[in-house]
Design a protein around this motif. Sequence first.
Motif, short mmCIF file in Angstrom:
data_model
loop_
_atom_site.label_atom_id
_atom_site.label_comp_id
_atom_site.label_asym_id
_atom_site.label_seq_id
_atom_site.Cartn_x
_atom_site.Cartn_y
_atom_site.Cartn_z
N HIS A 77 4.05 5.25 48.04
CA HIS A 77 3.05 6.67 48.34
C HIS A 77 2.34 6.45 49.63
O HIS A 77 2.33 7.49 50.42
N ALA A 78 1.73 5.35 50.06
CA ALA A 78 1.20 4.94 51.58
C ALA A 78 2.17 5.40 52.60
O ALA A 78 1.81 6.14 53.35
N LYS A 79 3.35 4.84 52.54
CA LYS A 79 4.26 4.98 53.48
C LYS A 79 4.99 6.46 53.67
O LYS A 79 4.99 6.94 54.73
N ALA A 80 5.08 7.09 52.51
CA ALA A 80 5.27 8.39 52.40
C ALA A 80 4.40 9.52 53.04
O ALA A 80 4.57 10.35 53.78
N ASN A 81 2.99 9.15 52.86
CA ASN A 81 2.04 9.76 53.35
C ASN A 81 1.82 9.71 54.72
O ASN A 81 1.75 10.69 55.66
N HIS A 131 13.63 18.43 41.53
CA HIS A 131 12.50 17.95 40.23
C HIS A 131 11.23 16.83 40.98
O HIS A 131 10.59 16.57 39.96
N LEU A 132 11.56 16.55 42.19
CA LEU A 132 10.50 15.46 42.75
C LEU A 132 9.51 16.45 43.63
O LEU A 132 9.82 17.33 44.54
N ASN A 133 8.23 16.09 43.56
CA ASN A 133 7.34 16.80 44.49
C ASN A 133 7.63 16.24 46.14
O ASN A 133 8.41 15.12 45.99
N VAL A 134 6.94 16.71 47.01
CA VAL A 134 7.14 16.35 48.31
C VAL A 134 7.15 14.71 48.74
O VAL A 134 7.81 14.15 49.18
N ARG A 135 5.93 14.37 47.93
CA ARG A 135 5.74 13.14 48.33
C ARG A 135 6.86 11.94 47.79
O ARG A 135 7.08 11.11 48.22
N ASP A 158 2.06 17.45 47.27
CA ASP A 158 2.03 17.68 45.92
C ASP A 158 2.69 18.70 45.21
O ASP A 158 2.98 19.02 44.08
N ARG A 159 3.23 19.55 46.26
CA ARG A 159 4.21 20.64 45.96
C ARG A 159 5.53 20.34 45.64
O ARG A 159 6.07 19.24 46.05
N PHE A 160 6.49 20.98 44.93
CA PHE A 160 7.82 21.09 44.72
C PHE A 160 8.52 21.61 45.82
O PHE A 160 8.08 22.65 46.39
N PRO A 161 9.88 21.30 46.05
CA PRO A 161 10.49 22.05 47.16
C PRO A 161 10.59 23.39 47.04
O PRO A 161 10.66 24.17 48.19
N ALA A 162 11.00 24.12 45.82
CA ALA A 162 10.86 25.51 45.49
C ALA A 162 9.63 26.24 46.14
O ALA A 162 9.62 27.38 46.22
N GLN A 163 8.50 25.46 46.35
CA GLN A 163 7.33 26.17 46.62
C GLN A 163 7.07 25.94 47.95
O GLN A 163 6.04 26.49 48.57
N LEU A 164 8.00 25.63 48.76
CA LEU A 164 7.89 25.57 50.31
C LEU A 164 8.77 26.53 51.01
O LEU A 164 9.90 26.90 50.66
N SER A 165 8.35 26.81 52.17
CA SER A 165 9.27 27.64 53.02
C SER A 165 10.24 27.04 53.70
O SER A 165 10.38 25.57 53.55
#
Lengths: 282, 324
Positions: free
Chosen positions: B114-118, B92-96, B131-138
């Motif tokens: 967010h700065a640290k995550a980036n 339910h959370l985006n990548v960041r 800004d993607r969600f895990p389900a949208q990633l390979s």
Amino acid sequence: MTRNFIGWLQAAPLALILLGFLVAPIIMIVIVSFWGATEYSIYPDFQFDNYAFLFGSKVVWKVFFATFKYAAIVWVLTLTIGFTVAYFLAFHVRSLTWQIALFLVCTIPFWTSNIIRMISWIPFLGRNGIANQTLISWGVIDQPLEWLLYSDFAVILAFVHLYTLFMVVPIFNTMMRIDHSLLEAARDAGASGFQTLVNVIIPLTKPGIMIGTIFVVTLVMGDFITVRFMSGSQSANVGRLISNDIGLLQYPSAAATAVVLLCTVLIVIGIMLRFVNIRKEL
Amino acid sequence: MGAGYDLELVNLTKKYGDTLAVDSINYQFKAGSYVCLLGPSGCGKSSTLRMIAGHESVTDGSVVLDGFDVSYLPPAKRGTAMMFQSYALFPHLNVRDNVAFSLRMKGVDKQARHAKANEMLELVDMTQYADRFPAQLSGGQQQRVALARALVTQPKVLLLDEPLSALDPFLRIKMRTELKRLQRELGITFIHVTHGQDEALALGDELVVMNNSVIEQSGAARDVWAAPKTEFVAKFMGGHNVITFDGGKVALRADAVELSDTGLPATVTAVEYQGGHVALTTATTAGEEVLALVPEATFFQSPKNPGDAVKLAWDEGRLHRLQS
């Protein structure tokens, strides 16, 4: 072409049943809601008198308000209890056998009919009922509590008793699909139990909560028998309004009330679905 | 970055009821190295990792990290971070937000986390997917995110639970390189659990081979492969023949076996062309199976077929006696 035809054929039985037993009656109700009525007859017409009366009557507004009040209170209580029970079953009971066993225990009350479960509260809550007698014998109270039965308290108690399972089932179902490694990942990231609940479990359980909410809200808003029995005919909701009209053979008025209730419930559900996507659960 | 921290296991034991999963193991991990915990399923390697992580309680013994006994601390207080086999990204959370999760739990304000995550996403080359969600990633991208999420806590030790097993073979090799590069750049200890010996050899500076709840052998990757101590290690690491010789078991590398005019008589049972080599499976008269990896050019000078009689020879020095 033929594939298309077979597809339609396969969908036909259900479509026909829905058409005949859902769509057609609703259309009929909508049509009748515009008819006119006298004390002893009803006649086909196209007039807005029924609706005008509904929206103009203070009593009707109050009853609608009472219906919303029941729905809101019952929703909060069933959600709290349902979530807790589902959480316990899904995350604290470790073995699948026990999970299934305890889940079946939850459904045992459903082996008897709704009305019987409701009425069985009466001897318990009555003026000389078990609850009052017990409290008096414990010395907690001197006089029997009057508000236990035939009150809003009794109505809400019965609703919660009847409908909590409808909250437990979808929430439990959603929770069972939560990968337990997510909880470990949360713990690994330093989340406390409460933080995990708020930041991981509740967001992931939302679709289940929403499905349970739809069940409970529609059931409570459409009910009339529970309110009648448990309030001793002292409280009213929209369902009772409709049933009274039917009792007086005022079908057009009853139909108009039903249409307004239906629209209200649909709007409530529509608003809720704006917030949560339940498609994944279906 | 720093030179890493010492991690030591002291008499570490795990029991599930009466079943012994990890039997009093002792090991000192070399600071800042890439260590592969290797073994067949059920050997106790995962339990060991999870005890180091704090996701499994320690029955007896202790885990000592940087001079402190961390055995009874919660996972987040130990200075370890774990990367899960299924990645365990929050759907339910985006990548960041996934990467910033631990910082949010600590109450770091939005801008800072967010700065640290980036920064972490840049490290694993995932900035454009923030800004993607895990389900949208390979699968490979999810893995990078999981890695970034584990590293954002600035762990002293990173624990990886079969991190490559969910990837296809091509990606697996690519991620292998990536993991090794990250470990070199960060300089912290990576403990990587795997059941694949090729993965362990490719990645590990140090290998710890486990079997039946104990450490069977440990040491530098090359030492373990070249000099297996026991029959189990020789067989598990692959590329070795275990044969009976002079009344004891010896290990003989498959690529040290030659076909010659004199030597141990055997019958070819299978021939497999593997590109650079041809793998000849043979059966000796004693009924033992011996694998010979013959260079392709040598083999095709006089090709053999199943059923042919051959003589196997090797340099005496390549026989390696095993502990019984």
